[in-house]
Design an enzyme around this catalytic site. Structure first.
Site, PDB file in Angstrom:
ATOM      1  N   ASP A  16       9.406   2.855   1.923  1.00 44.66           N
ATOM      2  CA  ASP A  16       8.259   3.687   2.276  1.00 44.66           C
ATOM      3  C   ASP A  16       8.015   3.526   3.774  1.00 44.66           C
ATOM      4  O   ASP A  16       7.475   2.517   4.220  1.00 44.66           O
ATOM      5  CB  ASP A  16       7.041   3.235   1.449  1.00 44.66           C
ATOM      6  CG  ASP A  16       5.777   4.025   1.797  1.00 44.66           C
ATOM      7  OD1 ASP A  16       5.778   4.738   2.826  1.00 44.66           O
ATOM      8  OD2 ASP A  16       4.786   3.911   1.042  1.00 44.66           O
ATOM      9  N   LYS A  36       2.775  11.189   7.178  1.00 42.99           N
ATOM     10  CA  LYS A  36       1.952  11.022   8.385  1.00 42.99           C
ATOM     11  C   LYS A  36       2.457  11.788   9.609  1.00 42.99           C
ATOM     12  O   LYS A  36       2.227  12.986   9.714  1.00 42.99           O
ATOM     13  CB  LYS A  36       1.775   9.531   8.687  1.00 42.99           C
ATOM     14  CG  LYS A  36       0.996   8.801   7.577  1.00 42.99           C
ATOM     15  CD  LYS A  36       0.515   7.451   8.002  1.00 42.99           C
ATOM     16  CE  LYS A  36       0.011   6.591   6.873  1.00 42.99           C
ATOM     17  NZ  LYS A  36      -1.385   6.798   6.499  1.00 42.99           N
ATOM     18  N   PHE A  46       0.858  -1.191   0.000  1.00 40.19           N
ATOM     19  CA  PHE A  46       0.000   0.000   0.000  1.00 40.19           C
ATOM     20  C   PHE A  46       0.886   1.229   0.000  1.00 40.19           C
ATOM     21  O   PHE A  46       1.612   1.487   0.955  1.00 40.19           O
ATOM     22  CB  PHE A  46      -0.962   0.054   1.196  1.00 40.19           C
ATOM     23  CG  PHE A  46      -1.926   1.206   1.046  1.00 40.19           C
ATOM     24  CD1 PHE A  46      -3.087   1.068   0.297  1.00 40.19           C
ATOM     25  CD2 PHE A  46      -1.645   2.453   1.578  1.00 40.19           C
ATOM     26  CE1 PHE A  46      -3.954   2.149   0.094  1.00 40.19           C
ATOM     27  CE2 PHE A  46      -2.500   3.540   1.377  1.00 40.19           C
ATOM     28  CZ  PHE A  46      -3.659   3.382   0.644  1.00 40.19           C
TER      29      PHE A  46
HETATM   30  N1  PLP Z   1       2.450   4.648   2.028  1.00 37.17           N
HETATM   31  C1  PLP Z   1       2.097   3.965   3.125  1.00 37.17           C
HETATM   32  C2  PLP Z   1       2.981   2.879   3.642  1.00 37.17           C
HETATM   33  C3  PLP Z   1       0.897   4.250   3.781  1.00 37.17           C
HETATM   34  O1  PLP Z   1       0.543   3.546   4.850  1.00 37.17           O
HETATM   35  C4  PLP Z   1       0.080   5.291   3.273  1.00 37.17           C
HETATM   36  C5  PLP Z   1      -1.203   5.610   3.927  1.00 37.17           C
HETATM   37  O2  PLP Z   1      -1.783   4.849   4.662  1.00 37.17           O
HETATM   38  C6  PLP Z   1       0.493   5.983   2.130  1.00 37.17           C
HETATM   39  C7  PLP Z   1       1.693   5.638   1.548  1.00 37.17           C
HETATM   40  C8  PLP Z   1      -0.343   7.085   1.551  1.00 37.17           C
HETATM   41  O3  PLP Z   1      -0.327   8.213   2.361  1.00 37.17           O
HETATM   42  P1  PLP Z   1      -1.454   9.337   2.245  1.00 37.17           P
HETATM   43  O4  PLP Z   1      -2.752   8.722   2.656  1.00 37.17           O
HETATM   44  O5  PLP Z   1      -1.002  10.436   3.180  1.00 37.17           O
HETATM   45  O6  PLP Z   1      -1.481   9.814   0.837  1.00 37.17           O
END
Ligand code: PLP
Length: 403
Positions: free
Chosen positions: A227, A257, A142
Site C-alpha cells: 500500500d 492520494k 492504516f
Molecule cells: N492506505 C494508506 C497507507 C493511507 O495512508 C490512507 C489514508 O491516509 C488510506 C489507505 C486510505 O485512503 P483514503 O483516505 O483516500 O480512503
C-alpha cells in the site's frame, strides 16, 4: 458580508459530523506550498493533505488539465469507454512497470479492490477452499476506514462500535519477517503492508524488511501487496518507497492520494495481467472509477511528478531537512525519523501530546498535524524550495526551543 472565523467554525460545528478534530484554521486559498486562511494569513502547508498534494496546491498544469477536460466530458461511467482512461492507465503502468491497472477513487476503495483481487486469485489460482482465504497484515496498519478494512485494524478506536467484522485476516508485528513466516498457512493468499507506516507515526521498518518480505511471499506463492497510497509518488524520495530496497517490487501495488494531484480523488491497483485476469465483467466496479476528469488529472499529475523530478527533489530536500532537524537540541524530542519528505518528530511520553506544538506552529505560519498523540508529521509538498525548507526549519526550531 464576509463571515468571521468564528462563524465558519460554528457552522461546521453545527452541521457537520464530528468525526475529525481539525486545527481551528479556515483555509480559503492555496498555491504551491502555501495556503491562506479566510483572514488572509499565510501558512506553509506542512501536511499536504496527508501526501495527496505532493505536486503542491493548484499546480498550473494539473489545473489546466482539469479545466480542459471539464469543457469536454466529465463522466461516462464504465458502461461506456472514454478517451482519457486508456492513456492514463498506460502511463501509470509504464512508470510503475506493471502490466495492468484498475482505477478507483479513494485509497480505501483501492485497498478493498486489492483485497478482493487477492481472495479471488487465491480461490482461482491457488485452489483454496471456498471462504477460507487468509490475508496477513501488520500491527498499527492504516489502510482506510471501511468495515472490512477496520476489521484488521489494531487500533481500538477504529473498530469500537463498528462490528461485526470481516473474518480472514491475521495481524503480525510490523517489520517482523519471522512472524510473517510463522503466520503463513496453506490458506494464505497475500501479505498487505505499508512500506513506511504513515498514520501510525512514520514508522520505518528495519532495513531489509521489504526485500525479505517479498522473498517470503515469493517462496510461499502468496501475493506481496504494498500500500503506497501515502508513501508513493515521490513522497519518500523515490517514485515508490519499495524502491529503497532491491528485489522488493510488489505483486500488487496500491496508489491513491497524489495520483489525483490534489484536485480529484484518483486511486488505482496495479498488477500483472495473469493476476488481474481473475476480475471478469461484473465482478467489481465503481461509477466514478476511471472517469475522464480523474484520468485527465491523473495523467497530468504523473507528468508533473516525472517532468519536475519530484521524487529526486523529495530525496534532496528531505535529507537536508532531516539533517537540520537532527541538530535540534530539545529535551522533549524522543526520535526524528523518515525518508525523503516524509518525516516524523516523536516527543517523549513525559512531554505528553504534541498537538499544542502543532497549534503553536499554526500561529507562526506552519500547518502540521499530530498523529498518534506524540508524533508530529512533516510532509510538505515536494515542490518545496531550499529557502522554504530553511524557513520551515526556523519555525520548527523556535517552537521546540520554546518548550
Ligand atoms: N492506505 C494508506 C497507507 C493511507 O495512508 C490512507 C489514508 O491516509 C488510506 C489507505 C486510505 O485512503 P483514503 O483516505 O483516500 O480512503
Amino acid at each position: 458580508m464576509m463571515k468571521t472565523k468564528t462563524e465558519y467554525l460554528n457552522e461546521v460545528d453545527t452541521y457537520s459530523a464530528h468525526n475529525y478534530k481539525p486545527l481551528p484554521v479556515v483555509l480559503a486559498q492555496g498555491e504551491g506550498i502555501w495556503v491562506w486562511d479566510t483572514e488572509g494569513k499565510k501558512y506553509l502547508d506542512g501536511l499536504s493533505a496527508y501526501s495527496a498534494l505532493n505536486q503542491g496546491h493548484r499546480h498550473p498544469k494539473i489545473i489546466q488539465a482539469l479545466k480542459t477536460q471539464a469543457d469536454k466530458i466529465t463522466l461516462t461511467s464504465r458502461a461506456f469507454h472514454n478517451d482519457q482512461m486508456g492513456a492514463f492507465l498506460k502511463k501509470l503502468c509504464e512508470i510503475s512497470e506493471m502490466e495492468q491497472a484498475l482505477p478507483m477513487n479513494t485509497g480505501t476503495e483501492a485497498v478493498e479492490t486489492a483485497l478482493k483481487l487477492a481472495r479471488k486469485w487465491g480461490y482461482e489460482k491457488k485452489g483454496i477452499s471456498k471462504d477460507q482465504a487468509e490475508i496477513i497484515v501488520c500491527e498499527n496498519n492504516f489502510h482506510g476506514r471501511s468495515t472490512t478494512i477496520v476489521s484488521f485494524s489494531s487500533e481500538a478506536q477504529y473498530r469500537n462500535g463498528f462490528g461485526p467484522f470481516t473474518p480472514g485476516f491475521k495481524i503480525i508485528p510490523y517489520g517482523d519477517v519471522e512472524a510473517l513466516n510463522r503466520a503463513i498457512t496453506p490458506n494464505t493468499v497475500a501479505f498487505l503492508f505499508e512500506p513506511i507506516q504513515g498514520e501510525a507515526g512514520v514508522i520505518v521498518p528495519p532495513a531489509g524488511f521489504l526485500t525479505a518480505a517479498k522473498s517470503v511471499c515469493q517462496r510461499h506463492q502468496i501475493l506481496c501487496i504494498i500500500d503506497e497510497i501515502q508513501t508513493g509518488l515521490g513522497r519518500t524520495g523515490k517514485l515508490f518507497c519499495y524502491q529503497h530496497e532491491p528485489n522488493s517490487k510488489p505483486d500488487v501495488l496500491i496508489l491513491g492520494k497524489a495520483l489525483g494531484g490534489g484536485v480529484f480523488p484518483v486511486s488505482a491497483v496495479l498488477t500483472a495481467k495473469k493476476i488481474m485476469d481473475v476480475f471478469r465483467p461484473g465482478d467489481h466496479g465503481s461509477t466514478f472509477g476511471g472517469n475522464p476528469m480523474a484520468a485527465a488529472v491523473g495523467s497530468a499529475s504523473l507528468a508533473v511528478l516525472i517532468d519536475e523530478k519530484l521524487p529526486e527533489r523529495s530525496a534532496e530536500m528531505g535529507a537536508y531537512l532531516l539533517e537540520k532537524l537532527k541538530t535540534l537540541e530539545s529535551p522533549i524530542i524522543q526520535d526524528i525519523r523518515g525518508k525523503g519528505l516524509m518525516i516524523g518528530i516523536e516527543v517523549k511520553a513525559s512531554f505528553g501530546h504534541v498537538r499544542p506544538l502543532c497549534e503553536k506552529l499554526a500561529t507562526s505560519g506552519v500547518l502540521v498535524k499530530d498523529t498518534h498523540e506524540r508524533v508530529m508529521r512533516i510532509t510538505p509538498p515536494l515542490v518545496i524550495q531550499k529557502s522554504d525548507v530553511n524557513w520551515l526549519f526556523e519555525k520548527l526550531s523556535e517552537v521546540f526551543r520554546s518548550v
